[in-house]
Design an enzyme around this catalytic site. Structure first.
Site, PDB file in Angstrom:
ATOM      1  N   GLN A   1       0.858  -1.185   0.000  1.00  0.00           N
ATOM      2  CA  GLN A   1       0.000   0.000   0.000  1.00  0.00           C
ATOM      3  C   GLN A   1       0.890   1.230   0.000  1.00  0.00           C
ATOM      4  O   GLN A   1       1.638   1.455   0.954  1.00  0.00           O
ATOM      5  CB  GLN A   1      -0.888   0.000   1.240  1.00  0.00           C
ATOM      6  CG  GLN A   1      -1.859   1.173   1.234  1.00  0.00           C
ATOM      7  CD  GLN A   1      -2.641   1.288   2.530  1.00  0.00           C
ATOM      8  OE1 GLN A   1      -2.080   1.547   3.581  1.00  0.00           O
ATOM      9  NE2 GLN A   1      -3.938   1.103   2.455  1.00  0.00           N
TER      10      GLN A   1
ATOM     11  N   HIS B   1      -3.293   4.288  -1.275  1.00  0.00           N
ATOM     12  CA  HIS B   1      -4.063   4.580  -0.072  1.00  0.00           C
ATOM     13  C   HIS B   1      -4.781   5.918  -0.279  1.00  0.00           C
ATOM     14  O   HIS B   1      -4.203   6.974  -0.085  1.00  0.00           O
ATOM     15  CB  HIS B   1      -3.123   4.659   1.124  1.00  0.00           C
ATOM     16  CG  HIS B   1      -3.822   4.702   2.455  1.00  0.00           C
ATOM     17  ND1 HIS B   1      -5.185   4.796   2.576  1.00  0.00           N
ATOM     18  CD2 HIS B   1      -3.338   4.638   3.712  1.00  0.00           C
ATOM     19  CE1 HIS B   1      -5.504   4.797   3.870  1.00  0.00           C
ATOM     20  NE2 HIS B   1      -4.402   4.712   4.581  1.00  0.00           N
ATOM     21  N   GLY B   2      -6.054   5.825  -0.662  1.00  0.00           N
ATOM     22  CA  GLY B   2      -6.787   7.049  -0.992  1.00  0.00           C
ATOM     23  C   GLY B   2      -7.878   7.383   0.002  1.00  0.00           C
ATOM     24  O   GLY B   2      -8.809   8.119  -0.330  1.00  0.00           O
TER      25      GLY B   2
ATOM     26  N   TYR C   1      -6.109  10.502   4.999  1.00  0.00           N
ATOM     27  CA  TYR C   1      -4.739  10.798   4.602  1.00  0.00           C
ATOM     28  C   TYR C   1      -4.743  11.685   3.355  1.00  0.00           C
ATOM     29  O   TYR C   1      -5.797  12.126   2.905  1.00  0.00           O
ATOM     30  CB  TYR C   1      -3.945   9.492   4.463  1.00  0.00           C
ATOM     31  CG  TYR C   1      -3.887   8.769   5.804  1.00  0.00           C
ATOM     32  CD1 TYR C   1      -3.168   9.320   6.865  1.00  0.00           C
ATOM     33  CD2 TYR C   1      -4.625   7.616   6.043  1.00  0.00           C
ATOM     34  CE1 TYR C   1      -3.147   8.708   8.117  1.00  0.00           C
ATOM     35  CE2 TYR C   1      -4.604   7.001   7.292  1.00  0.00           C
ATOM     36  CZ  TYR C   1      -3.866   7.550   8.325  1.00  0.00           C
ATOM     37  OH  TYR C   1      -3.865   6.956   9.560  1.00  0.00           O
TER      38      TYR C   1
END
Lengths: 440, 436
Positions: free
Chosen positions: A101, A167-168, A172
């Site tokens: 990831q 990692h959407g 974050y």
């Protein structure tokens, strides 16, 4: 009954042996400089031995400024490739696929660390829960981070791993662009949905450029922000309709699968859904006190009745409808709108629940975090015909709260014969100890 | 001229050390939470072996997990740890550097108790006064068990190829907690008279001797001046110098090959490591300890709140101003040397060749041990070899290394010693990079 769980799942560029994914769970097992350790390898191998089909790696920063907390293995430099290659090799020996990831924290961190005390974000407003300060990214800085994602993805391919997850979600950096409750930019990266989606779309295109068209690429997205779950005076952020549109665009840009989560922050009452363990929070939250502007306020609040009770009430009110499969309606809505497989996160640990979700077409697979921390061999247990592990995860969230200061593991003493047994279970990661199902 | 003195070999009982500079025990949270060692610890030790010190005294190695100062230090509590230490020691030996394993039990003197044992054990059941760590009083049988743990630890050290053993008896850890008249409040044969208070230390020394035989280097680190009330004035002062010297004589009789002189009945203590109290840095890392003790929250507010932080810093820095920083323990070492006939090592801020050589020639001590100045300049001995009196960028005694290590990698964090923040970080991270 649970046959559908153990059927292979074919993405465009990757076929995995079953429908169970280990979600990205980390633990501060690596070196402070982002180099990996034997402990990280043993940690991930433990789940591979437990029968999981695919392991999504710990949150792997594409740049040291994008760390959430120190001691997670980075993907920021080519010198990290040998470590990841070795890790992938060890995991694949057990038949599991390994999908790193790639991630960038932005303003949402747990401990800023000594290298870059300030994060970058779409905005210059501090992160609202802990008060982590940040700088608003310039367009040039955005381009640098896009390129950092692309290079990290290239490293994944060079390390001969099985795919990449961007990692959407969960607050974050990509969420900080997608969310109308956070992104307050006036340039081409803020305002309309199209503008807010520009950053993740640029990342996907840049990643595709580096990894080619024949390498697996999945995208993890928060289908809804539910931004006001805790911060009840704020807007609700990204809606499901927005997310569906973003997923369509992402699919066009070359995404092979979606991993559906929810929440505009981490942690968030929806993710990981469950309890807010006050006593454990007091014991480990101190570790973060010097990191944000509001951490001291929180520390006092968590310690003080009735403020801590109120916080716990706010935290748990979203999950009264149930924890296991909390994101299934969202996953279904996305699955109906895209042509690629959809994986759903959120408290899964019961065979029939997972099988029904797949058979109903809510999702094509599920990802698991906490239940695997409690029972690393849960897939083997389900395959042997059990509906649930004999001692299931209680969603107490103590693992989540402890990891900042202590080794990541299950800290629910009620699940163990004794405190000593619990500590042994936690520390077994350093010894490569056998799993219960491997001991007859 | 100084190098001629410093480069003379030093006999610590059966152990011959190639020069008069030893690296003092220095931790860093490099190891695994369960006490198993890592390649980073090896890199860390090689940093000093390459720098030319005659011997390295290991990090504080707990003989039992409950005797740990804080998580992240390699243990010597079990035979399964021997291979790690053997490998580390073999690597250090490649640099013609001796390795002395420091066996330790922290007692109530902890920094982070961790997840295994919420309470400590001690000579007393009074909580440790600085952070308020809760403790249980060891039973008489419990004391004897700890003696056996040390003997087993010594056997493992020898099996691992260590050149000697040092007992961590100074700075407030379990040995101090028995020796100290200010801490030990027992009514059994391990408390009361000086003879009784010294019984635990002497039994450990004898048990180790029995285990390792007469021809194996065994040292004891001791605080000659306890001054427990130097920081917290409402505490008792503790052992007198004369009492400590009597203990030294008994230790020699019981078979100790060298003494290592430090000071202070607690750690940290204004005399050890003597230097600044960097309040701004403390606020950033002391939070890590907040959930650990009963009084840590009080401390956190004191460190954060003006004028308390200023007053505390001033109070902390007084002894160093009065007694000097480099060689603060030399007068105590000299007294110890007069009391015994075995070699005496002295610790405390050493980093100037002429100061070290002068101390040895005057007979204040036979050798010196160094911690912070080597963190700043691991090649300090190489500078001495080249005839320099000190390193180009000496240690400033800022004590930032000490207060950072709980949360951050142990390293020199005095930015004024570096060209930039980035250079400082690069040096701090080197320990992770050296190929192992």
């Amino acid at each position: 009954l649970t046959e559908s769980i153990f059927q292979a799942l074919a993405f465009r560029n990757l076929t995995v042996k079953n429908r169970l994914f280990r979600s990205s769970i980390s633990g501060r097992f690596d070196n402070y400089d982002g180099s990996g350790t034997q402990t990280r390898i043993d940690w991930d191998v433990k789940f591979a031995r437990g029968g999981i089909g695919t392991i999504i790696s710990s949150n792997s920063p594409v740049h040291p400024r994008g760390i959430i907390v120190p001691n997670y293995a980075h993907l920021d430099d080519d010198d990290k490739i040998p470590f990841w290659r070795e890790l992938g090799k060890r995991v694949r020996e057990h038949g599991a696929a390994y999908v790193p990831q790639i991630a960038y924290s932005g303003r949402q961190r747990d401990i800023g660390g000594i290298v870059y005390p300030k994060g970058l974000s779409s905005t210059d407003k501090p992160e609202p829960i802990h008060g982590f300060e940040c700088e608003r990214m310039t367009v040039a800085q955005i381009a640098e981070v896009v390129e950092a994602f692309a290079q990290a993805a290239r490293r994944v391919r060079e390390a001969q791993l099985d795919g990449v997850e961007i990692h959407g979600c969960n607050g974050y950096l990509i969420t900080q662009f997608l969310s109308p409750a956070i992104n307050d930019r006036k340039d081409e990266y803020g305002g309309s949905l199209e503008n807010r989606a520009r950053f993740p779309l640029e990342i996907v295109r840049a990643v595709r450029r580096e990894i080619g068209d024949d390498f697996h690429l999945q995208f993890k997205i928060s289908a809804v922000d539910d931004h006001n779950a805790l911060l009840f005076w704020q807007g609700k952020g990204t809606t499901l309709e927005d997310s569906i549109q973003v997923c369509r665009w992402l699919e066009e840009a070359g995404v092979d699968g979606f991993h559906v989560s929810s929440g505009s922050s981490f942690p968030h009452p929806r993710n990981p859904a469950g309890d807010f363990p006050i006593a454990d929070v007091i014991r480990s939250y101190d570790t973060m006190l010097s990191s944000g502007k509001y951490t001291f306020r929180n520390y006092v609040a968590f310690r003080t009745w009735p403020i801590n009770r109120l916080f716990r009430w706010l935290w748990t009110r979203r999950t009264r409808g149930g924890i296991e499969g909390i994101n299934l309606p969202l996953a279904r809505a996305i699955k109906e709108s895209v042509g690629v497989p959809v994986i759903c996160a959120g408290g899964f640990q019961t065979g029939p629940v997972i099988a029904e979700a797949i058979e109903r077409g809510d999702c094509d697979g599920v990802s698991m975090g906490r239940p695997l921390i409690a029972n690393p061999d849960l897939p083997n247990l389900l395959a042997s015909g059990l509906e649930r592990a004999p001692r299931p995860c209680t969603y107490c969230n103590k693992c989540l709260i402890n990891f900042v200061e202590n080794p990541l593991g299950c800290y629910e003493e009620a699940r163990f014969e004794s405190r000593d047994e619990m500590v042994r279970h936690i520390l077994s990661v350093y010894r490569g100890a056998p799993l219960p199902s491997e001991v007859t | 001229v100084s190098w001629d003195v410093i480069s003379r070999p030093l006999e610590l009982g059966p152990l011959m050390v190639k020069n008069r500079v030893l690296r003092s025990s220095l931790g860093g949270r490099w190891d695994n939470y369960d006490g198993s060692g890592t390649p980073v610890r090896v890199n860390w030790e090689l940093r000093y072996a390459r720098g030319g010190v005659g011997a390295i005294i290991s990090s504080n190695a707990p003989v039992h997990p409950r005797g740990r100062l804080l998580p992240g230090y390699a243990y010597i509590d079990d035979d399964d740890k021997v291979p790690f230490w053997r490998d580390l020691i073999a690597r250090v030996h490649e640099h013609d550097c001796a390795y002395i394993l420091q066996l330790a039990h922290a007692g109530r003197e902890r920094i982070i108790p961790g997840i295994e044992y919420a309470t400590a054990v001690s000579s007393t059941d009074e909580a440790e006064p600085l952070n308020g760590f809760e403790t249980e009083r060891l039973t008489t049988e419990g004391v004897r068990e700890v003696v056996r743990m040390f003997a087993d630890g010594a056997r493992r050290a020898k099996e691992a190829g260590a050149d000697g053993i040092e007992l961590a008896g100074a700075n407030g850890v379990l040995f101090t907690q028995f020796l100290s008249s200010a801490i030990n409040d027992r009514n059994d044969e391990y408390g009361g008279s000086l003879e009784n208070r010294a019984r635990f230390s002497l039994e450990v020394v004898r048990a180790i001797r029995e285990q390792v035989g007469p021809d194996y280097c065994l040292g004891f680190k001791i605080s000659i001046e306890e001054v427990l009330n130097e920081l917290l004035p409402w505490l008792k002062r503790g052992n007198t110098v004369e009492e400590s010297l009597q203990v030294c004589r008994w230790l020699e009789e019981a078979g100790v090959d060298y003494l290592h002189v430090s000071s202070g009945g607690g750690f940290p203590h204004p005399r050890n490591p003597v230097g600044d109290f960097p309040a701004a840095d403390v606020v950033k890392t002391f939070d890590t300890l907040l959930s650990s003790g009963r009084t840590t929250f009080r401390n956190y507010l004191v460190f954060r709140t003006w004028p308390f932080s200023k007053i505390f810093s001033w109070w902390w820095e007084r002894p160093g101003k009065r007694l000097g920083r480099e060689g603060i323990n030399l007068s105590a070492a000299r007294l110890a040397k007069q009391a015994v006939s075995i070699p005496v090592l002295c610790t405390g801020g050493f980093q100037t060749a002429s100061v070290i050589a002068g101390a040895i020639e005057r007979g204040d001590c036979d050798g010196v041990t160094i911690a912070r100045p080597l963190v700043a300049n691991p090649n300090l001995v190489r500078f001495f070899e080249q005839g320099r009196d000190s390193a180009p960028r000496p240690c400033t005694y800022s004590n930032k290394c000490l207060f950072a290590f709980v949360e951050n990698p142990l390293a020199c964090y005095d930015e004024s010693r570096f060209d930039s923040h980035e250079e400082m970080i690069r040096e701090a991270f080197e320990v992770f990079r050296v190929a192992s």
